[in-house]
Design a protein around this motif. Structure first.
Motif: not given
Length: 420
Positions: A315-321, A324-325, A330-335, A381-387
């Protein structure tokens, strides 16, 4: 058990000082030895400063010896002066009892108390120190130590100038008494600790010699230093805890992945159970191409998996990726909660207008509507990674990650969390 074990500890750099090395090595080769390390409950969780000693207990257990984890329910009431600049705050008995329990739970993740052949032993020195009568203590223990001997300890010397209370001065006698008790109850002959514990450990060996005429042993591990001179175990001034509620697995993973290149291989030897051959292979690859960060990746994987399990590591690797990208969607609420712990957040109210310009101002992300409009139009401004560049845009259900969070980024680096 074989001579290889002690040699390996030395090859990993885990042996700093040892009393009578030849005799200890012989003992470790010939029989299953009982050894102990004390953990004073000074908080409700252990932190990564405790990890090296905990893993030492595990190494000894894996090699057929019997580790005793001693929770300092008694000594925790006093406070160890070793290399501390000032007196500790004294805690109440109930607090120390609660902390002792959580420390026990944490220790059982690393050492096996149910192992069929050599189960680890858990002890709490409150069981004997709590019953101890002062007169008996002074006669049976105090009589064996001269003030000159106690003053000669480095840990005490350093505090004589600034002042040390009688309470903390007596700490080394209590630790010596622990060793004597564990010898009487369990036949324990070896005490391990950080290099700051050398004075306390040798006092215990002295007491065993005088009272029981037996040879006890002491072994200290090096104090962990970082190549850049900062204190090991802190990140942005906060301790890195073993409790996932206090330090999330993602923060924990980040701590290890950000290890200085100069420390990474040394830490692989200290903190992982990879063989020296495996570490050697990683080192070769890492030296050839440091930018690939092979050593840090292996370190973060091994230690995070050891402490928090495989799923938390992945999960930690998934969050980091994702961070970074920029694929925050792609993240869940917990992540999201782990990855954005500590960023400024705003709890969205029922009555809030979810138009983008309005919510940016309401949440305090923008200082004014004019500034908000400008930033939206400029693509800042971006929302959840999208401009988002439309002034008429509003946040909808699909913008709530896991139905709970929206991540807003302003400019390149400033993150904010909206919580629904």
């Amino acid at each position: 058990m074989g001579s290889a074990f002690f040699e390996e500890l030395k090859a990993r750099g885990l042996v700093h000082q040892v009393t009578d090395e030849t005799a200890l090595e012989k003992q470790l080769n010939e029989e299953s030895v009982k050894l102990y390390i004390g953990f004073d409950p000074t908080a409700d969780s252990l932190h990564i400063g405790h990890l090296l000693p905990i893993l030492m207990l595990r190494r000894f257990q894996q090699n057929g010896h019997v580790p005793i984890a001693l929770v300092g329910g008694g000594t925790g009431m006093i406070g160890d002066p070793s290399f501390k600049d000032q007196e500790r705050q004294l805690n109440t008995l109930d607090t120390v009892k609660d902390w002792s329990q959580s420390i026990k739970n944490q220790l059982s993740r690393f050492i096996d108390f149910d192992d069929a052949t050599n189960p680890a032993i858990l002890a709490n020195n409150y069981d004997w120190l709590g019953e101890l009568k002062l007169i008996d203590f002074l006669r049976d223990v105090g009589k064996n130590f001269t003030i000159n001997y106690m003053m000669s300890k480095e840990s005490v010397k350093r505090r004589i100038e600034s002042g040390i209370s009688y309470t903390e001065f007596a700490y080394q006698l209590l630790q010596a008494y622990d060793f004597l008790n564990l010898y009487e109850q369990e036949g324990c002959l070896l005490q391990l600790g950080g290099s700051d514990q050398w004075g306390n450990i040798t006092s215990g060996i002295e007491l065993l010699r005088r009272e029981k005429e037996v040879q006890g042993f002491g072994l200290t591990m090096p104090l962990i230093t970082k190549a850049d001179g900062t204190k090991f175990g802190k990140t942005e001034g906060n301790a890195v805890w073993l409790d996932p509620e206090k330090t999330t697995p993602y923060e924990f993973y980040q701590f290890w992945i950000n290890t200085d290149d100069r420390d990474a291989v040394k830490f692989l030897k200290y903190f992982t159970f990879l063989s020296l051959q495996e570490i050697d292979a990683i080192e070769k690859e890492f030296t050839a191409a440091p930018e690939g960060r092979q050593a840090q990746k292996a370190l973060a994987k091994e230690v995070t998996t050891l402490v928090h399990g495989k799923a938390a590591y992945e999960q930690a690797v998934h969050i980091s990726e994702a961070l970074f990208s920029g694929n925050i969607k792609d993240l869940s609420a917990d992540e999201v909660a782990q990855g954005f712990k500590g960023v400024p957040s705003y709890q969205v109210q029922e009555a809030d207008d979810l138009n983008l310009v309005e919510i940016l101002v309401t949440a305090g992300i923008e200082s004014s509507k004019r500034q908000a409009r400008e930033d939206i139009q400029n693509g800042a401004i971006s929302v959840n990674g999208e401009r988002r560049q439309e002034l008429t845009d509003s946040l909808t259900e699909s913008d709530k990650l896991g139905g709970r969070y929206t991540v807003i980024r302003r400019g390149k680096k400033k993150y904010f969390l909206l919580i629904f």
